[in-house]
Design a protein around this motif. Structure first.
Motif, PDB file in Angstrom:
ATOM      1  N   TYR A 191       0.863  -1.189   0.000  1.00 35.21           N
ATOM      2  CA  TYR A 191       0.000   0.000   0.000  1.00 35.21           C
ATOM      3  C   TYR A 191       0.895   1.233   0.000  1.00 35.21           C
ATOM      4  O   TYR A 191       1.904   1.277   0.708  1.00 35.21           O
ATOM      5  CB  TYR A 191      -0.878   0.027   1.253  1.00 35.21           C
ATOM      6  CG  TYR A 191      -2.022  -0.968   1.214  1.00 35.21           C
ATOM      7  CD1 TYR A 191      -3.069  -0.828   0.307  1.00 35.21           C
ATOM      8  CD2 TYR A 191      -2.065  -2.037   2.112  1.00 35.21           C
ATOM      9  CE1 TYR A 191      -4.121  -1.735   0.277  1.00 35.21           C
ATOM     10  CE2 TYR A 191      -3.117  -2.943   2.092  1.00 35.21           C
ATOM     11  CZ  TYR A 191      -4.139  -2.790   1.173  1.00 35.21           C
ATOM     12  OH  TYR A 191      -5.179  -3.681   1.155  1.00 35.21           O
ATOM     13  N   ARG A 192       0.512   2.212  -0.783  1.00 33.55           N
ATOM     14  CA  ARG A 192       1.281   3.454  -0.842  1.00 33.55           C
ATOM     15  C   ARG A 192       0.369   4.620  -0.534  1.00 33.55           C
ATOM     16  O   ARG A 192      -0.694   4.747  -1.132  1.00 33.55           O
ATOM     17  CB  ARG A 192       1.872   3.655  -2.250  1.00 33.55           C
ATOM     18  CG  ARG A 192       2.871   2.608  -2.624  1.00 33.55           C
ATOM     19  CD  ARG A 192       3.447   2.821  -4.015  1.00 33.55           C
ATOM     20  NE  ARG A 192       4.442   1.782  -4.280  1.00 33.55           N
ATOM     21  CZ  ARG A 192       4.149   0.551  -4.701  1.00 33.55           C
ATOM     22  NH1 ARG A 192       2.898   0.220  -4.945  1.00 33.55           N
ATOM     23  NH2 ARG A 192       5.115  -0.329  -4.900  1.00 33.55           N
ATOM     24  N   LEU A 210       4.176  -2.777   3.269  1.00 35.31           N
ATOM     25  CA  LEU A 210       4.057  -4.111   2.678  1.00 35.31           C
ATOM     26  C   LEU A 210       2.980  -4.888   3.441  1.00 35.31           C
ATOM     27  O   LEU A 210       3.165  -5.257   4.599  1.00 35.31           O
ATOM     28  CB  LEU A 210       5.409  -4.843   2.772  1.00 35.31           C
ATOM     29  CG  LEU A 210       5.430  -6.275   2.237  1.00 35.31           C
ATOM     30  CD1 LEU A 210       5.104  -6.334   0.748  1.00 35.31           C
ATOM     31  CD2 LEU A 210       6.797  -6.928   2.516  1.00 35.31           C
ATOM     32  N   ALA A 211       1.837  -5.104   2.799  1.00 38.70           N
ATOM     33  CA  ALA A 211       0.713  -5.771   3.479  1.00 38.70           C
ATOM     34  C   ALA A 211       0.720  -7.274   3.231  1.00 38.70           C
ATOM     35  O   ALA A 211       0.355  -8.051   4.097  1.00 38.70           O
ATOM     36  CB  ALA A 211      -0.613  -5.178   3.006  1.00 38.70           C
ATOM     37  N   VAL A 212       1.110  -7.691   2.026  1.00 33.69           N
ATOM     38  CA  VAL A 212       1.141  -9.122   1.684  1.00 33.69           C
ATOM     39  C   VAL A 212       2.492  -9.385   1.029  1.00 33.69           C
ATOM     40  O   VAL A 212       2.832  -8.753   0.029  1.00 33.69           O
ATOM     41  CB  VAL A 212      -0.007  -9.482   0.709  1.00 33.69           C
ATOM     42  CG1 VAL A 212       0.120 -10.908   0.228  1.00 33.69           C
ATOM     43  CG2 VAL A 212      -1.360  -9.264   1.368  1.00 33.69           C
ATOM     44  N   GLY A 233     -10.629  -7.987  -7.486  1.00 36.31           N
ATOM     45  CA  GLY A 233     -10.260  -6.967  -8.468  1.00 36.31           C
ATOM     46  C   GLY A 233     -10.365  -5.561  -7.911  1.00 36.31           C
ATOM     47  O   GLY A 233     -10.308  -4.580  -8.658  1.00 36.31           O
ATOM     48  N   LEU A 234     -10.523  -5.436  -6.583  1.00 43.46           N
ATOM     49  CA  LEU A 234     -10.627  -4.102  -5.983  1.00 43.46           C
ATOM     50  C   LEU A 234      -9.247  -3.480  -5.791  1.00 43.46           C
ATOM     51  O   LEU A 234      -9.110  -2.264  -5.678  1.00 43.46           O
ATOM     52  CB  LEU A 234     -11.350  -4.181  -4.622  1.00 43.46           C
ATOM     53  CG  LEU A 234     -12.787  -4.702  -4.682  1.00 43.46           C
ATOM     54  CD1 LEU A 234     -13.346  -4.957  -3.286  1.00 43.46           C
ATOM     55  CD2 LEU A 234     -13.674  -3.711  -5.434  1.00 43.46           C
ATOM     56  N   HIS A 235      -8.219  -4.314  -5.696  1.00 42.22           N
ATOM     57  CA  HIS A 235      -6.828  -3.844  -5.624  1.00 42.22           C
ATOM     58  C   HIS A 235      -6.017  -4.616  -6.640  1.00 42.22           C
ATOM     59  O   HIS A 235      -6.269  -5.803  -6.868  1.00 42.22           O
ATOM     60  CB  HIS A 235      -6.199  -4.150  -4.257  1.00 42.22           C
ATOM     61  CG  HIS A 235      -6.667  -3.266  -3.151  1.00 42.22           C
ATOM     62  ND1 HIS A 235      -6.920  -1.935  -3.308  1.00 42.22           N
ATOM     63  CD2 HIS A 235      -6.874  -3.547  -1.843  1.00 42.22           C
ATOM     64  CE1 HIS A 235      -7.302  -1.439  -2.148  1.00 42.22           C
ATOM     65  NE2 HIS A 235      -7.290  -2.390  -1.239  1.00 42.22           N
ATOM     66  N   ASP A 236      -4.997  -3.936  -7.204  1.00 41.38           N
ATOM     67  CA  ASP A 236      -4.018  -4.651  -8.024  1.00 41.38           C
ATOM     68  C   ASP A 236      -2.932  -5.187  -7.112  1.00 41.38           C
ATOM     69  O   ASP A 236      -2.601  -4.559  -6.100  1.00 41.38           O
ATOM     70  CB  ASP A 236      -3.371  -3.691  -9.034  1.00 41.38           C
ATOM     71  CG  ASP A 236      -4.355  -3.298 -10.124  1.00 41.38           C
ATOM     72  OD1 ASP A 236      -5.224  -4.130 -10.448  1.00 41.38           O
ATOM     73  OD2 ASP A 236      -4.274  -2.155 -10.607  1.00 41.38           O
TER      74      ASP A 236
END
Ligand SMILES: Nc1ncnc2c1ncn2[C@@H]1O[C@H](COP(=O)(O)OP(=O)(O)OP(=O)(O)O)[C@@H](O)[C@H]1O
Length: 259
Positions: free
Chosen positions: A17-18, A25-27, A59-62
């Motif tokens: 996430y930025r 780094l979430a995953v 598909g809500l986040h790349d």
């Protein structure tokens, strides 16, 4: 195509996430193959990235790295219409009846409404809400509202159902009841379901397969089948086999010294 070509394939998925110049780094590394018709539980500590994995699938986040593939040559997948979602809160529209809440995705996808209305009634029957079609959400208990949300997720006949801690807000007894109904609905519908939970008991009781994610950033600690027979009833929770699966998850999460 090979007979066991997966329906979902995640390989080394990574998500950063930025915001405002900062990176989080979430995953860090999630890899799993899911066959069509499986019910997979994703279990892991709070904040480890479970919702992020579901949002990537929806598909809500790349993702920032790795590969994500949904669908195969036997069952093609259209992300615009083949996903149903259930969240921790039912998120019903209070000015619409229960029937009209269930119909919402059908309207969005543009299904013929006469057939959709009949299907909505069938689904409300399936989740134990026959007779409540014309009520409003505030006239139903929390568990009944969540059943409505489950019926709504199935209305457009999606190929993949994503559930994010759907019973987390329910009391313990209602939650157990919903677990039983969830198993019944899964077996009757044959859908592929990915199910996020904090509860190790729920992760074992419901799932055909279990993905254990480590404390964030999420990394796949283990991915294994839960080979307890179906149909499952609550007393299975007292068996040695059930306990062994629960201990295995505790051990992967570093919560017990031995499995
Ligand atoms: N849009 C965002 N921007 C920045 N950080 C985020 C964003 N969404 C989530 N995070 C962070 O990413 C991490 C993973 O969040 P996520 O919601 O995926 O975890 P989770 O395992 O589902 O948590 P919980 O079980 O508590 O719901 C958390 O530390 C969270 O604070």
């Amino acid at each position: 195509m090979s007979a066991d070509e997966p329906f979902i394939s995640l390989q080394n998925v990574r998500k950063v996430y930025r915001s405002k110049g900062a990176e989080f780094l979430a995953v860090s590394d999630v890899t799993m193959d899911v066959q069509e018709g499986e019910l997979v539980s994703l279990v892991g500590p709070s904040g480890c990235g479970k919702t992020t994995v579901l949002k990537i699938l929806a598909g809500l986040h790349d993702a920032d790295g790795g590969t994500i593939k949904i669908g195969n040559s036997k069952t093609p997948f259209d992300p615009a219409r083949d996903i149903g979602m259930v969240f921790q809160q039912a998120l019903l529209l209070k000015w619409r009846t229960i029937l009209d809440n269930v119909l919402l995705p059908a309207e969005i996808v543009g299904l013929p409404m006469k057939a959709a209305r009949a299907r909505a009634r069938d689904l409300l029957n399936l989740v134990g809400l026959a007779g409540y079609e014309d009520k409003y959400p505030q006239q139903l208990s929390g568990g009944m509202q969540q059943r409505t949300a489950i019926a709504r997720a199935f209305i457009h006949d999606p190929k993949l159902i994503l559930m994010d801690e759907p019973f987390g807000a329910l009391d313990a007894l209602t939650r157990e009841q919903m677990n039983l109904e969830m198993l019944r609905i899964w077996r009757e519908s044959g859908k592929t379901i990915l199910f996020v939970t904090h509860s190790i008991q729920e992760a074992v009781f419901l799932a055909s397969h279990c993905a254990v994610l480590t404390a964030g950033p999420a990394r796949m600690a283990e991915y294994f089948p839960i080979e307890l027979p179906f149909p499952r009833a609550l007393p299975i929770k007292t068996t040695d086999e059930f306990g062994a699966y629960a201990r295995r998850i505790y051990a992967s999460l570093g919560l017990s010294p031995s499995a």
